[in-house]
Design an enzyme around this catalytic site. Structure first.
Site, PDB file in Angstrom:
ATOM      1  N   GLU A 344       2.067  -2.231  -6.713  1.00 46.70           N
ATOM      2  CA  GLU A 344       2.776  -3.163  -5.837  1.00 46.70           C
ATOM      3  C   GLU A 344       2.503  -4.614  -6.211  1.00 46.70           C
ATOM      4  O   GLU A 344       3.403  -5.321  -6.613  1.00 46.70           O
ATOM      5  CB  GLU A 344       2.553  -2.857  -4.360  1.00 46.70           C
ATOM      6  N   GLU A 605     -10.436  -3.125  -0.606  1.00 47.78           N
ATOM      7  CA  GLU A 605      -9.392  -2.966   0.406  1.00 47.78           C
ATOM      8  C   GLU A 605      -9.914  -2.220   1.634  1.00 47.78           C
ATOM      9  O   GLU A 605      -9.570  -2.544   2.761  1.00 47.78           O
ATOM     10  CB  GLU A 605      -8.239  -2.154  -0.216  1.00 47.78           C
TER      11      GLU A 605
HETATM   12  C1  BGC Z   1      -0.943  -3.447   0.953  1.00 41.34           C
HETATM   13  C2  BGC Z   1      -1.614  -4.192   2.063  1.00 41.34           C
HETATM   14  C3  BGC Z   1      -0.509  -4.586   2.981  1.00 41.34           C
HETATM   15  C4  BGC Z   1      -0.011  -3.295   3.549  1.00 41.34           C
HETATM   16  C5  BGC Z   1       0.940  -3.399   4.670  1.00 41.34           C
HETATM   17  C6  BGC Z   1      -0.402  -2.194   1.518  1.00 41.34           C
HETATM   18  O1  BGC Z   1       0.148  -1.337   0.612  1.00 41.34           O
HETATM   19  O2  BGC Z   1      -1.752  -3.271  -0.144  1.00 41.34           O
HETATM   20  O3  BGC Z   1      -2.576  -5.060   1.753  1.00 41.34           O
HETATM   21  O4  BGC Z   1      -0.767  -5.574   3.871  1.00 41.34           O
HETATM   22  O5  BGC Z   1       0.474  -2.438   2.553  1.00 41.34           O
HETATM   23  O6  BGC Z   1       0.450  -2.629   5.602  1.00 41.34           O
END
Ligand code: BGC
Length: 725
Positions: A344, A605
């Protein structure tokens, strides 16, 4: 902009995965006084004039909401010009033409992949005799295949060093809008740091792995002595698995691979049109015996000036401070991204609003955020809704509370840190539109009920195991942020001299409705938000209840993306600084230092990305470079070290010095380069009391346990006996 006189050009034939090289040969036979190149591309480009690299901007033109805004770079090329010239520009897919594997469906992938490759440029030469000449993109340009056979943001790059561009064919004109062209607004992305490889590891699984000792975002530069046609092939990883083997399942759909087909002899190379988040590379093919000195990790990020430093008497905490800083470096690559490695790497609004205050302590991010906020406004939906990512490549139309609220929180913070109202005047309409939007979609007036939200993302109190949205009520979060965004919009509007009475009245109604709808707080995050956003009728009582909950949980936090950034602030603001420190210093899961004990070099994360037994929490969503939880560093600057500006002194025109020293850390030093000069604060815990040192370039209000007093700019030392001593 003069560049608009030039034409968009593209290769005459579709080159598929190949990365085209554009060129123009021209003469400049008279003495040159000045020559400037304006240039941008659909994709990412690198320009060379007479074989010399133009500028230092890598991955230019950076990432904006390309549909509305495409930055044009201007380079002074006077020194590179000669009587006979060749300007060459290579263009890779970049963000413009790389599908986002984690989010795009097949149709979207194809659509992004099929976007045209485009170049537009204009070179103006002013001769010493006063005459001028321009060379600009048109049909006189040519294109050829180049050595880069494949380049893509997520999957990596393939280069064949044996290929020299020599198949020159006329370029053709591309019909593409020019009204999207804007001058460069953000910082340039540059090669900022070089890190020598630490060691070569031969793993139990039989892999050869290079360890750089630090997770970075960028690429690996390598040197090899090889025969033409031999293959270098490697991929990237952030961590080793519990058996010490190479691991990158958590990159999900991002292949993150480099292939390089060698030329003859000794050669040095690195990718140019992609980037990776990594600490390790796995050498799948390396034609000779690899040595650590053959490899250098190049950290690539926005060229921001460093403004903040923290150092303490606790080595683990210091490693954490370093991890937060690396988290910012690794995720401030033109836009604030969630993570730099997996499929992403997007400008998630929630992550950005959570981290913006810390970011603005550590680096000068005024320009960086102003540019991103212009994109946010450009991508705002006509109804005022704000997407979850900016640039909004997902086109998702259901805004989430606390994510979309970046629209108000980020401009407000940038104004608070730097004191220039321009960011507020630029963003004000966008802020107001967002508040109006909530009013138009809520199911209950003056609350925000309904909608689709990410909740208190990744908190530890979800009723159902594995539910990332946590246990805090979605309507609670949504309404709390509705109030907060409205309050910030009112403040911004008033500073800009606007009539905000209607929004003030709305704010009053939201607070009243909130108190009625949520007479009690259930989770840690609910307590945090109620106090932090001024919604609790009795903040002391709510903060005390929060402290009690934290203690009952075993002095453990349960908060996620939404509650965590404010948790320690609320505790310290209401007399629980000791407890705040206990949470910060906790070495076990869950806590900020737990990952450090597991060897983290960036912020994770998840609180438990790597579990106690060394196994991974998940492969599906487990980034080891996600800055969100690093947001606690703003608490260290503001409360632990005690540096904050007065309520109406945005930009640190006046300082409040109110530190919270702690025996367990021994000493803490914070340095902050503000718009009014450098501030430095230090405290040291001694046996009978605490020694404080403050160096302030502006008047300061000193708030120490012994009392309050105002001082003028200068250097001060204070000593105070421990209250109980
Ligand atoms: C991201 C997060 C983001 C979230 C939304 C994830 O895939 O890595 O940091 O804020 O999606 O919930």
């Amino acid at each position: 902009m003069e560049i608009k006189k030039a034409q968009w050009i593209t290769p005459a034939r579709d080159m598929g995965d190949l990365c085209p090289v554009f060129r123009r040969v021209f003469a400049a036979e008279k003495p040159v006084e000045k020559a400037g190149l304006q240039i941008t591309a659909l994709g990412v480009y690198e320009a060379e004039l007479n074989g010399k690299r133009v500028g230092k901007f890598v991955l230019a033109p950076g990432w904006t909401s390309y549909e509305h805004r495409l930055q044009v770079q201007t380079y002074d090329v006077t020194e590179l010009l000669s009587p006979n010239n060749e300007l060459r520009v290579s263009v890779g897919r970049g963000w413009f033409r790389s599908p986002v594997p984690g989010w795009d469906n097949d149709g979207m992938k194809k659509q992004r992949f099929d976007q045209p490759c485009g170049l537009i440029a204009l070179l103006r030469i002013r001769y010493a005799d006063g005459t001028e000449e321009t060379v600009f993109t048109d049909e006189a340009w040519e294109t050829s295949e180049g050595p880069v056979r494949f380049s893509e943001i997520y999957d990596g790059e393939t280069c064949d060093a044996r290929v020299k561009p020599d198949d020159w064919k006329k370029a053709k004109i591309l019909d593409w809008p020019k009204d999207i062209l804007i001058p460069q607004e953000g910082e340039e992305i540059r090669e900022m740091e070089r890190i020598a490889a630490k060691e070569i590891i031969h793993t139990a699984a039989g892999e050869t792995v290079v360890d750089f000792g630090q997770e970075v975002t960028g690429w690996v530069e390598f040197t090899i002595d090889a025969r033409a046609g031999e293959l270098v092939h490697f991929n990237h990883g952030e961590v080793l698995d519990k058996d010490g083997n190479f691991y990158n399942e958590n990159y999900r759909g991002a292949k993150a691979e480099v292939r390089y087909i060698c030329g003859e002899g000794k050669q040095t190379w690195h990718p140019r049109f992609t980037f990776f988040g990594f600490r390790y590379i796995h050498l799948i093919s390396w034609p000779s015996d690899p040595k650590a000195e053959d490899f250098t990790a190049v950290a690539v990020y926005s060229n921001m000036a460093r403004t903040g430093w923290l150092k303490s008497g606790d080595p683990l905490l210091n490693r954490f401070f370093s991890n937060v800083t690396w988290g910012q470096r690794g995720n401030f690559l033109d836009i604030p991204t969630d993570c730099p490695q997996r499929d992403e790497r997007l400008g998630w609004t929630g992550d950005a609003e959570v981290f913006v205050k810390t970011a603005a302590c550590l680096y000068d991010v005024e320009k960086f955020f102003k540019k991103w906020l212009h994109d946010l406004a450009a991508d705002q939906f006509p109804d005022g809704g704000v997407g979850s990512v900016v640039p909004n490549v997902l086109k998702k139309d259901k805004p989430s509370a606390a994510w979309a609220d970046a629209v108000t929180i980020c401009p407000w913070q940038i104004y608070q840190t730097y004191g220039d109202k321009k960011v507020l005047s630029d963003q004000f309409d966008s802020m107001k539109k967002w508040v109006d939007y909530i009013g138009s979609v809520t199911q209950t007036p003056d609350l925000w009920t309904g909608g689709a939200h990410f909740g208190d993302w990744l908190s530890l109190d979800a009723a159902k195991d594995g539910d990332c949205r946590g246990g805090t009520r979605p309507d609670f979060i949504a309404t709390a942020y509705y109030a907060h965004s409205t309050a910030l919009t009112v403040k911004a509007g008033k500073l800009l001299g606007k009539d905000m009475r209607a929004y003030e009245a709305l704010y009053g109604r939201i607070v009243a409705a909130f108190r009625q709808a949520f007479p009690t707080c259930l989770t840690q995050t609910e307590h945090v938000l109620a106090v932090q956003f001024g919604l609790s009728p009795d903040p002391q009582k709510t903060a005390d209840a929060l402290a009690e909950m934290v203690v009952k949980a075993g002095v453990q936090l349960r908060t996620g993306f939404v509650g965590t950034p404010y948790l320690l602030h609320v505790l310290a603001d209401y007399g629980h600084a000791d407890l705040a420190w206990s949470l910060l210093l906790r070495r076990e899961y869950p806590g900020w230092l737990y990952p450090v004990t597991k060897g983290a070099t960036t912020v994770w994360e998840r609180w438990n990305g790597i579990k106690e037994d060394g196994s991974f929490e998940s492969a599906g969503m487990n980034s080891f470079n996600h800055y969100a939880y690093g947001a606690v560093a703003d608490w260290v600057f503001e409360q632990a070290a005690g540096l904050r500006h007065g309520e109406d002194q945005a930009g640190f025109s006046e300082l409040i010095y109110a530190p919270h020293p702690d025996a367990r850390v021994g000493w803490l030093q914070a340095k902050l380069n503000t718009r009014h000069g450098p501030v430095s604060a230090y405290w040291q815990w001694e046996q009978d009391g605490v020694r404080y040192e403050l160096d302030t370039p502006v008047p300061a209000l000193i708030r120490l346990p012994g009392g309050e007093r105002k001082v003028s700019p200068g250097t001060y030392t204070f000593w105070e006996k421990h209250p109980k001593a």
